[in-house]
Design an enzyme around this catalytic site. Structure first.
Site, PDB file in Angstrom:
ATOM      1  N   GLY A 284       0.727  -1.288   0.014  1.00 10.15           N
ATOM      2  CA  GLY A 284      -0.020   0.039   0.146  1.00 10.15           C
ATOM      3  C   GLY A 284       1.025   1.266   0.279  1.00 10.15           C
TER       4      GLY A 284
ATOM      5  N   GLY B 227       0.320   4.327  -0.503  1.00  5.56           N
ATOM      6  CA  GLY B 227      -0.468   5.639  -0.545  1.00  5.56           C
ATOM      7  C   GLY B 227       0.127   6.549   0.386  1.00  5.56           C
TER       8      GLY B 227
ATOM      9  N   GLY C  29       1.274   4.638   3.888  1.00  5.40           N
ATOM     10  CA  GLY C  29       2.063   3.572   3.604  1.00  5.40           C
ATOM     11  C   GLY C  29       3.558   4.365   3.378  1.00  5.40           C
TER      12      GLY C  29
ATOM     13  N   ASN D  83      -8.175   1.193   7.218  1.00  6.13           N
ATOM     14  CA  ASN D  83      -9.348   1.880   7.877  1.00  6.13           C
ATOM     15  C   ASN D  83     -10.609   0.697   7.899  1.00  6.13           C
ATOM     16  OD1 ASN D  83      -9.156   4.398   8.827  1.00  6.13           O
ATOM     17  ND2 ASN D  83      -9.516   5.378   7.072  1.00  6.13           N
TER      18      ASN D  83
ATOM     19  N   ALA E  97      -1.445  11.839   6.894  1.00  8.18           N
ATOM     20  CA  ALA E  97      -0.470  11.791   5.774  1.00  8.18           C
ATOM     21  C   ALA E  97      -1.248  12.167   4.572  1.00  8.18           C
ATOM     22  CB  ALA E  97       0.139  10.545   5.517  1.00  8.18           C
TER      23      ALA E  97
ATOM     24  N   LYS F  54     -12.379   3.614  16.449  1.00 12.03           N
ATOM     25  CA  LYS F  54     -11.831   4.529  15.486  1.00 12.03           C
ATOM     26  C   LYS F  54     -12.811   4.379  14.321  1.00 12.03           C
ATOM     27  CE  LYS F  54      -8.188   5.674  12.166  1.00 12.03           C
ATOM     28  NZ  LYS F  54      -7.943   5.030  11.043  1.00 12.03           N
TER      29      LYS F  54
ATOM     30  N   ASN G  11     -15.003   7.215  12.324  1.00  9.41           N
ATOM     31  CA  ASN G  11     -14.885   7.303  10.748  1.00  9.41           C
ATOM     32  C   ASN G  11     -16.418   7.120  10.399  1.00  9.41           C
ATOM     33  OD1 ASN G  11     -12.119   5.269  10.761  1.00  9.41           O
ATOM     34  ND2 ASN G  11     -12.352   7.603  10.079  1.00  9.41           N
TER      35      ASN G  11
ATOM     36  N   ASN H 260     -13.680  18.558   7.345  1.00  8.82           N
ATOM     37  CA  ASN H 260     -13.948  18.023   8.663  1.00  8.82           C
ATOM     38  C   ASN H 260     -14.611  18.996   9.778  1.00  8.82           C
ATOM     39  OD1 ASN H 260     -13.174  15.508   7.611  1.00  8.82           O
ATOM     40  ND2 ASN H 260     -11.714  15.324   9.203  1.00  8.82           N
TER      41      ASN H 260
ATOM     42  N   GLU I 230     -14.317   3.349   1.161  1.00 12.10           N
ATOM     43  CA  GLU I 230     -14.493   2.285   2.225  1.00 12.10           C
ATOM     44  C   GLU I 230     -15.841   2.151   2.999  1.00 12.10           C
ATOM     45  OE1 GLU I 230      -9.984   1.773   3.712  1.00 12.10           O
ATOM     46  OE2 GLU I 230     -10.559   3.847   3.922  1.00 12.10           O
TER      47      GLU I 230
HETATM   48  O1  KPL Z   1      -9.596   9.006   9.768  1.00 11.53           O
HETATM   49  C1  KPL Z   1     -10.049   9.890   9.231  1.00 11.53           C
HETATM   50  C2  KPL Z   1     -10.306   9.766   7.958  1.00 11.53           C
HETATM   51  O2  KPL Z   1     -10.401  10.684   7.240  1.00 11.53           O
HETATM   52  O3  KPL Z   1     -10.425   8.588   7.476  1.00 11.53           O
HETATM   53  C3  KPL Z   1     -10.439  11.140   9.997  1.00 11.53           C
HETATM   54  C4  KPL Z   1     -10.133  10.916  11.619  1.00 11.53           C
HETATM   55  C5  KPL Z   1     -12.034  11.308   9.977  1.00 11.53           C
HETATM   56  C6  KPL Z   1      -9.473  12.257   9.649  1.00 11.53           C
HETATM   57  O4  KPL Z   1     -10.142  13.119   8.346  1.00 11.53           O
END
Ligand code: KPL
Length: 296
Positions: free
Chosen positions: A8, A10, A13, A101, A127, A182, A186, A200, A264
């Protein structure tokens, strides 16, 4: 550990690769076949202090999986299974660490690679990819690892080397609980920011107050049903603090949708829907449908 292999390439990674290299670790990037013959041997890494440097890593392709010592998987959730099953000759002794994620992939990987030590983790490093082979580290975070299967339990020591490079890495036997925490964040921020095309921080505008309240309650009730003990008040406090800390970010789902990439959603909101049982989750369902309608 002789070498970390990162699947990965990206933003995250490449950031992990750069931070590991900086501390003298051997690192290889496991690349997609389309990069064969094209990959520039160095990637440009922009550190938190704006310092730019070229990072040299080895490269590998799927047919060179036999020599992998330890595999860190940082692809999108939907890429994990196809990428892992395409590896030819991956040793059954190689630990595989899933850091994508969302949730629901580990179970699939456990049945596809039943003999490998399997670990999962969560990381809050930020990142951004600024160009081909150019990445910016946008936020230092925490990284937690834990076992998915029994064999994975023997690899707690990996956190030590990771902590040296990432600044923080710890072991937690109950990694599912940290993944749930987490995922809950998300499941609120990502689909809302993606559907409304906002960053956000805009979720703190008064027009989103009601939907934030409803959605956070739905997500919290599903995770409580799965045994998570965080109260709704604690969850909302955490949610608002993540929104504030990442106010200027576009969420990963917003970026995916904006660039016409798959999202995702099936592993984030989809996971909540699959585990809702009889709990009412109308806002989750509506956002899921909306993201799908917009191409995600
Ligand atoms: O993990 C995130 C994502 O964008 O996937 C957050 C915490 C929402 C930060 O943008």
């Amino acid at each position: 550990m002789r070498e970390w292999t990162i699947l990965g390439a990206g933003a995250l990674g490449c950031t992990f690769a750069a931070l590991l290299r900086e501390k003298g670790n051997a690192v290889s990037l496991l690349l997609n076949e389309r990069h064969r013959g094209h990959f520039h041997p160095a990637l440009e890494f922009i550190a938190l202090n704006e310092r730019r440097r070229l990072v040299e890593t080895h490269t590998r392709f799927a047919d060179q999986a036999a020599g992998i010592d330890c595999l860190l998987v940082l692809t999108k959730a939907y890429q994990v299974l196809p990428a892992l099953t395409s590896l030819r000759g991956l040793s059954a002794n190689t630990p595989v660490i899933l850091l994508h994620n969302g949730m629901g992939v580990a179970e699939q990987v456990a049945s596809a690679l039943p003999h490998n030590p399997l670990l999962a983790g969560v990381t809050s490093h930020g990142a951004l990819k600024e160009g081909p082979w150019q990445v910016r580290h946008t936020g230092k975070g925490e990284t937690w690892l834990g076992p998915v299967n029994d064999k994975g339990k023997a690899f707690a020591h990996l956190t030590k080397a990771l902590a040296g490079a990432l600044g923080h890495a710890e072991w937690n036997e109950d990694i599912v609980s940290l993944q749930h925490r987490k995922l809950a964040i998300n499941a609120v921020i990502n689909p809302l920011t993606a559907c409304h095309h906002i960053h956000n921080g805009q979720l703190h505008e008064p027009r989103f107050a009601d939907v934030l309240d409803q959605l956070s309650e739905e997500v919290h009730s599903v995770l409580a049903q799965l045994g998570e003990t965080e109260t709704l008040t604690q969850f909302r406090r955490r949610l608002h603090s993540v929104i504030e800390l990442t106010a200027t970010n576009y969420s990963s789902m917003h970026q995916d949708l904006a660039h016409g990439r798959p999202t995702e959603i099936d592993y984030i909101t989809g996971y909540v829907l699959r585990h809702a049982g009889r709990l009412p989750v109308p806002v989750c369902r509506q956002l899921y449908n909306e993201v799908k309608k917009q191409g995600g």
